[in-house]
Design a protein around this motif. Structure first.
Motif, short mmCIF file in Angstrom:
data_model
loop_
_atom_site.label_atom_id
_atom_site.label_comp_id
_atom_site.label_asym_id
_atom_site.label_seq_id
_atom_site.Cartn_x
_atom_site.Cartn_y
_atom_site.Cartn_z
N ALA A 114 0.82 -1.09 0.03
CA ALA A 114 0.01 -0.08 -0.07
C ALA A 114 0.83 1.23 -0.07
CB ALA A 114 -0.90 0.24 1.27
N ASN A 115 0.76 1.97 -1.12
CA ASN A 115 1.61 3.19 -1.15
C ASN A 115 0.69 4.48 -1.32
OD1 ASN A 115 3.78 1.66 -1.38
ND2 ASN A 115 3.85 1.81 -3.79
N VAL A 116 1.16 5.75 -0.63
CA VAL A 116 0.49 7.07 -0.92
C VAL A 116 1.45 7.96 -1.55
CG1 VAL A 116 -1.08 6.51 1.27
CG2 VAL A 116 1.38 7.75 1.40
N ARG A 117 0.65 8.55 -2.39
CA ARG A 117 1.37 9.71 -3.39
C ARG A 117 0.71 10.87 -3.54
NH1 ARG A 117 2.24 7.08 -8.06
NH2 ARG A 117 0.25 8.14 -9.00
N GLU A 118 1.09 11.93 -2.83
CA GLU A 118 0.07 13.25 -2.88
C GLU A 118 -1.33 12.88 -2.30
OE1 GLU A 118 0.90 14.84 -6.73
OE2 GLU A 118 3.21 15.26 -6.32
N ASN A 119 -2.13 13.04 -3.22
CA ASN A 119 -3.55 12.67 -2.98
C ASN A 119 -4.00 11.33 -3.47
OD1 ASN A 119 -3.43 13.84 -5.47
ND2 ASN A 119 -5.58 14.51 -5.32
N CYS A 120 -2.93 10.38 -3.71
CA CYS A 120 -3.49 9.12 -4.24
C CYS A 120 -3.32 8.15 -3.17
CB CYS A 120 -2.58 8.94 -5.31
SG CYS A 120 -3.09 9.87 -6.69
N LEU A 121 -3.93 7.10 -3.23
CA LEU A 121 -3.64 5.54 -2.72
C LEU A 121 -3.49 4.67 -3.75
CD1 LEU A 121 -3.65 3.62 -0.12
CD2 LEU A 121 -5.95 3.20 -0.77
N ILE A 122 -2.33 3.73 -3.71
CA ILE A 122 -2.00 2.91 -4.26
C ILE A 122 -1.81 1.45 -3.74
CG2 ILE A 122 -0.41 2.16 -6.22
CD1 ILE A 122 0.76 5.08 -6.36
N LEU A 123 -2.64 0.73 -4.12
CA LEU A 123 -2.67 -0.90 -3.66
C LEU A 123 -2.31 -1.65 -4.70
CD1 LEU A 123 -5.87 -1.29 -1.60
CD2 LEU A 123 -3.74 -0.47 -0.74
N GLY A 124 -1.27 -2.77 -4.63
CA GLY A 124 -0.58 -3.51 -5.67
C GLY A 124 -0.55 -4.93 -5.22
N ARG A 125 -0.09 -5.91 -6.08
CA ARG A 125 0.31 -7.13 -5.91
C ARG A 125 1.09 -7.66 -7.02
NH1 ARG A 125 -4.67 -10.94 -5.70
NH2 ARG A 125 -3.03 -12.53 -4.81
N GLU A 126 2.29 -8.52 -6.65
CA GLU A 126 3.01 -9.16 -7.50
C GLU A 126 2.26 -10.15 -8.47
OE1 GLU A 126 4.42 -12.25 -7.53
OE2 GLU A 126 2.99 -12.77 -5.83
#
Length: 618
Positions: A114-126
């Motif tokens: 789970a990453n955050v960037r400015e006003n964004c949330l990013i969820l990822g899986r390999e």
């Protein structure tokens, strides 16, 4: 950030709702989970939460892995919204304990993040799909967790997802992005989802989905067998070397050893690398195809100790509820509870376990042969056969095609517009290569691998605090296999040909070249014997009737052989177990009460009496 001690998982929120409300809910989740997940005090719950005005997205995470780091070199000393660090990783989890996924910027990523960037949330899986990741939206906040049970604590009235139920009945797992819970969704393997929050209104916009990697047939083909053998041997050794980099030479490392080719190759590679190996194999008792003699043969050839783990019916019944909770999702394959027992045994002596999962998907295992035959027939008879997606769907051998016999009328009506073959289309995409074999390998990686085999293995290991490593889940190795010519994967009736040639000097010949057999869990024998009376409890007709999903007499129809002509032999046990695992998931995870059981079923009778009544009529 709170440190959860045993089970490795995380849960967090991101959004623009009231911080007090979100923090109170997060604290409640931790408190409710504390009976099974010992946690430290939550006094500093928001120590890593963002600060700022109310319109700016806020977030917080509770995690076992205390991860919070900038993904750029110019990382600041604290976590406020400084422009110097564009992206922060606020939560991450790796089943192996290692970061192995090579991202586009050269960084090695964990299995889920789970990453955050400015006003964004990013969820990822390999792309191998080892660690699960779920999300749900409540108000103007996204809640995310690596364990679906944690998210259930914030759902007011969690209920069954009918598409998720139907998908499970077709595949024995719930196809992503569906989950078995309504309004809770899974991040698909090999995908990043990005949400943006409008700063002025605080409204969260619809997520953008991006594929991180496409398994794709290479334009350059390896034709030379000797060259392929040498390259494969080096790739296998390198894959293991990458996964033992943190292992002490005196540390016991577990290997789940079935005596089949893939797990035997992993054990042999670990021994060659100088690792101290302790092998674990399953004992199903007198019924079924025994694994133990083959595993013992491999252990003897490698001079390693072999622990025989009791997986007879009484042990299966003892741990059934615990295994369902550890699996987190409903997985209907008969091997799941025995695998729980393997992890339980290994956790007493090891911190790291290895398995041979993924070999069939990489090297065109035995399930590809009927599909290739079907494709050849379809090419010759295009007007008289079903689509290839339907042919692939049939290989799961579950309840697809029997819907009118399986579901009560209300559910049957609801699933009429669902087309389960659509859940296969991306994996079977013909545009990623002309070779049918490579298309099937890609589909195996994306479907049975990433949505079933790897997540269930990881969930079981993570529940015991184990690190689980799968050398066949290696990106360099997997990418290389898409350069192979079809003849090197499947030669005549011999599947995994090039793998067998590469390892034939590492293991006994009868291990390498013996005919492939699935794990011989004797479900049908158990259902007609040791589980007979339990079936009346697990699949009680009155309970099924009141739940309004499965038909009340479904178990009796299957066991009597009256359900369908194609449901005989081993498929009887597979069907019953599929239903048993769902019903136990429904009660143990979703918390649906099981009550008002009746005796109006044949399973209270001794089986011999039931057989007599079946033969002579009631």
């Amino acid at each position: 950030m709170v440190k959860i001690n045993k089970k490795r998982q995380f849960i967090g929120y991101w959004g623009s709702d009231s911080r007090d409300k979100l923090e109170a809910l997060l604290a409640k989740i931790v408190s409710q989970s504390a009976t099974e997940i010992p946690v430290q005090k939550v006094d500093n719950l928001s120590s890593f939460a963002t600060t700022g005005d109310e319109n700016y997205p806020i977030w917080n995470v509770v995690s076992t892995e205390c991860v919070s780091e900038a993904l750029e070199e110019d990382r600041p000393q604290h976590l406020p919204t400084q422009k110097s660090a564009k992206t922060w990783q606020i939560a991450a989890l790796s089943a192996s304990g290692l970061s192995t996924y090579p991202s586009s910027n050269g960084l090695l990523l964990p299995d889920a993040w789970a990453n955050v960037r400015e006003n964004c949330l990013i969820l990822g899986r390999e792309p191998f799909g080892r660690v699960t990741l779920y999300w749900t939206q409540i108000g103007q906040s996204i809640w995310f967790a690596s364990n679906i049970q944690l998210l259930l604590n914030i759902c007011k009235k969690p209920d069954i997802s009918i598409p998720g139920l139907y998908g499970y009945s077709c595949f024995s797992y719930v196809p992503t992005p569906l989950t078995p819970v309504e309004n809770v969704f899974a991040v698909p393997a090999g995908t990043e989802l990005t949400w943006e929050c409008d700063r002025d209104s605080g409204v969260i916009l619809e997520a953008n989905s991006k594929r991180l990697l496409e398994w794709r047939e290479s334009s350059e083909k390896i034709q030379d067998e000797a060259e392929a053998i040498t390259q494969l041997q080096n790739l296998l050794k390198n894959a293991v070397e990458r996964q033992i980099s943190d292992i002490n030479s005196n540390e016991n490392v577990g290997v789940f050893l079935s005596g089949g080719l893939d797990s035997s190759v992993v054990a042999a590679l670990l021994i060659k690398a100088g690792v101290k190996v302790r092998a674990y194999t399953l004992d199903f008792g007198e019924a079924g195809i025994p694994e133990y003699p083959w595993a013992q043969k491999v252990a003897d050839s490698l001079n390693i100790p072999l622990v025989k783990v009791d997986a007879r019916p009484h042990r299966i019944k003892q741990v059934l509820h615990s295994a369902v909770k550890a699996l987190d999702l409903p997985f209907g394959d008969g091997v799941t509870v025995p695998l729980y027992l393997l992890n339980e045994a290994a956790s007493q002596e090891c911190a790291i376990v290895f398995n041979g999962e993924g070999g069939d998907q990489l090297f065109a295992g035995w399930t590809n042969k009927p599909l290739i035959a079907a494709a050849v027939y379809q090419a010759a008879n295009p007007a008289g056969d079903q689509t290839f997606a339907l042919q692939y769907l049939r290989t799961f051998h579950r309840l697809w095609g029997y819907e009118s016999k399986v579901y009560q009328p209300e559910i049957y009506t609801q699933i009429q517009d669902l087309q389960p073959q659509n859940w296969l289309l991306e994996a079977l995409n013909p545009s990623v290569g002309e070779s049918l074999l490579h298309r099937l390998r890609r589909a195996g990686l994306m479907l049975k691998g990433a949505q079933n085999i790897h997540p269930r293995a990881a969930n079981l290991a993570l529940a015991f605090g184990l690190k689980v490593r799968s050398p066949f889940c290696d990106f360099a190795l997997t990418d290389w296999t898409f350069q192979l010519s079809g003849e090197l994967c499947l030669r005549g009736a011999c599947e995994k040909y090039i793998l067998k040639r590469a390892v034939e000097n590492w293991l006994p010949a009868d291990i390498v070249w013996r005919e492939k057999r699935g794990m011989g869990v004797p479900l049908t024998s158990w259902c007609f014997n040791e589980f007979w009376h339990d079936i009346g409890d697990w699949l009680n007709p009155a309970v099924l009737r009141s739940e309004k999903h499965w038909k009340p007499d479904l178990a009796a129809q299957i066991m009597s052989g009256k359900f369908a002509a194609g449901i005989q032999g081993r498929r009887i046990g597979e069907m019953i177990w599929l239903l048993v695992m769902w019903q136990n998931w429904r009660s143990q995870i979703l918390g649906k009460n099981v009550k008002n059981k009746s005796w109006n079923h044949p399973f209270w009778l001794p089986r011999q009496v039931w057989n007599y009544r079946q033969r002579w009529g009631e």
